[in-house]
Design a protein around this motif. Structure first.
Motif, PDB file in Angstrom:
ATOM      1  N   ARG A  40       0.839  -1.211   0.077  1.00  0.00           N
ATOM      2  CA  ARG A  40      -0.096   0.063  -0.076  1.00  0.00           C
ATOM      3  C   ARG A  40       0.903   1.154  -0.113  1.00  0.00           C
ATOM      4  O   ARG A  40       0.487   2.371  -0.548  1.00  0.00           O
ATOM      5  N   ARG A  43       3.609   2.293  -4.225  1.00  0.00           N
ATOM      6  CA  ARG A  43       2.511   2.262  -5.669  1.00  0.00           C
ATOM      7  C   ARG A  43       3.233   1.923  -6.810  1.00  0.00           C
ATOM      8  O   ARG A  43       4.485   2.258  -7.032  1.00  0.00           O
ATOM      9  N   HIS A 113     -11.615  -6.102  -2.358  1.00  0.00           N
ATOM     10  CA  HIS A 113     -10.790  -4.749  -2.187  1.00  0.00           C
ATOM     11  C   HIS A 113     -11.618  -3.661  -2.668  1.00  0.00           C
ATOM     12  O   HIS A 113     -12.692  -3.928  -3.302  1.00  0.00           O
ATOM     13  N   ARG A 153      -9.073   6.172  -0.532  1.00  0.00           N
ATOM     14  CA  ARG A 153      -8.087   5.188  -0.732  1.00  0.00           C
ATOM     15  C   ARG A 153      -8.470   4.295  -1.440  1.00  0.00           C
ATOM     16  O   ARG A 153      -9.537   3.437  -1.119  1.00  0.00           O
ATOM     17  N   ASP A 155      -7.494   0.413  -3.280  1.00  0.00           N
ATOM     18  CA  ASP A 155      -6.200  -0.777  -3.517  1.00  0.00           C
ATOM     19  C   ASP A 155      -5.990  -0.983  -4.960  1.00  0.00           C
ATOM     20  O   ASP A 155      -4.628  -1.165  -5.431  1.00  0.00           O
ATOM     21  N   THR A 179      -3.148   4.715  -3.551  1.00  0.00           N
ATOM     22  CA  THR A 179      -3.697   3.456  -4.147  1.00  0.00           C
ATOM     23  C   THR A 179      -2.246   2.512  -4.046  1.00  0.00           C
ATOM     24  O   THR A 179      -1.294   2.927  -4.166  1.00  0.00           O
ATOM     25  N   GLY A 180      -2.593   1.041  -4.155  1.00  0.00           N
ATOM     26  CA  GLY A 180      -1.460   0.309  -4.435  1.00  0.00           C
ATOM     27  C   GLY A 180      -1.127   0.193  -5.940  1.00  0.00           C
ATOM     28  O   GLY A 180       0.122  -0.130  -6.232  1.00  0.00           O
TER      29      GLY A 180
END
Length: 214
Positions: A40, A43, A113, A153, A155, A179-180
């Motif tokens: 997380r 990025r 997610h 936020r 995922d 965001t991931g």
């Protein structure tokens, strides 16, 4: 910092059109992307090296550098094959596209997610949201409002962009969003909102078991 540096250091890669791309099977690629989403605070941007992107980056140094900062999955298609033969490139044995990879990834992610759909055409993004909400209802799928302050936020964010100019504008707009993973899908998801379903994938592809990277 983009996690692609760690990816390139640890995953199997090959060079196509001057770019390093994954050289992984389906399960390994899905498992790797799942692990990138989990980072997380680190990025990552994922893209597909297909005929359109391969040709553009050959004549556009800025775009070449932009792709070099992404985790790239090797693509296919007729244009890609013609270009590869003309340059005596050897395509990867396993090839991916947004149309096949995105639904497989959402099915593979067993835990729910928060997934965003970002694009400049509100009709398309809403239609894609509805499609993927039906496809994988255990995820929370929402449209990213690019014309508003984005405090949520995510995922995973899927970027729907009909042109490279749109892609660049959206990527800049998402620069501060937490965001991931961001996946650049181009216009590759169009088939889901034009009444055409994606090619069926083997059941093993979407296994919930984390694949081996050996």
């Amino acid at each position: 910092m983009n996690a692609s540096g760690d990816f390139l250091a640890s995953a199997s890669t090959r060079t196509l059109f001057g770019q390093r791309v994954c050289d992984l099977g389906w399960n390994a690629a899905l498992g790797l992307v799942e692990s990138l989403i989990a980072l997380r605070g680190n990025r990552t941007t994922l893209g597909f090296l297909d005929g359109r992107t391969a040709l553009r980056q050959m004549v556009d140094p800025a775009y070449h550098n932009q792709l070099g900062r992404r985790v790239l999955l090797p693509g296919g298609g007729r244009a890609f094959g013609i270009l590869a033969r003309a340059r005596r490139e050897k395509p990867a044995p396993v090839r991916f596209s947004a149309k096949t990879f995105v639904p497989a990834l959402l099915s593979f992610l067993e835990k729910g997610h928060r997934i965003g759909i970002a694009g400049e055409d509100s009709g398309r993004t809403e239609a894609l949201r509805e499609h993927f909400a039906r496809h994988a209802p255990w995820h929370e799928v929402t449209v990213v409002a690019l014309d508003q302050d984005i405090s949520q936020r995510f995922d995973l964010i899927l970027v729907d962009a009909a042109s490279l100019a749109q892609e660049r504008r959206i990527e800049r707009r998402l620069a501060s969003v937490r965001t991931g993973l961001v996946v650049m899908t181009g216009a590759g998801l169009s088939g889901f909102i034009e009444g055409r379903s994606a090619r069926m994938l083997p059941t093993a592809v979407v296994s919930s078991q984390l694949p081996s990277f050996a």
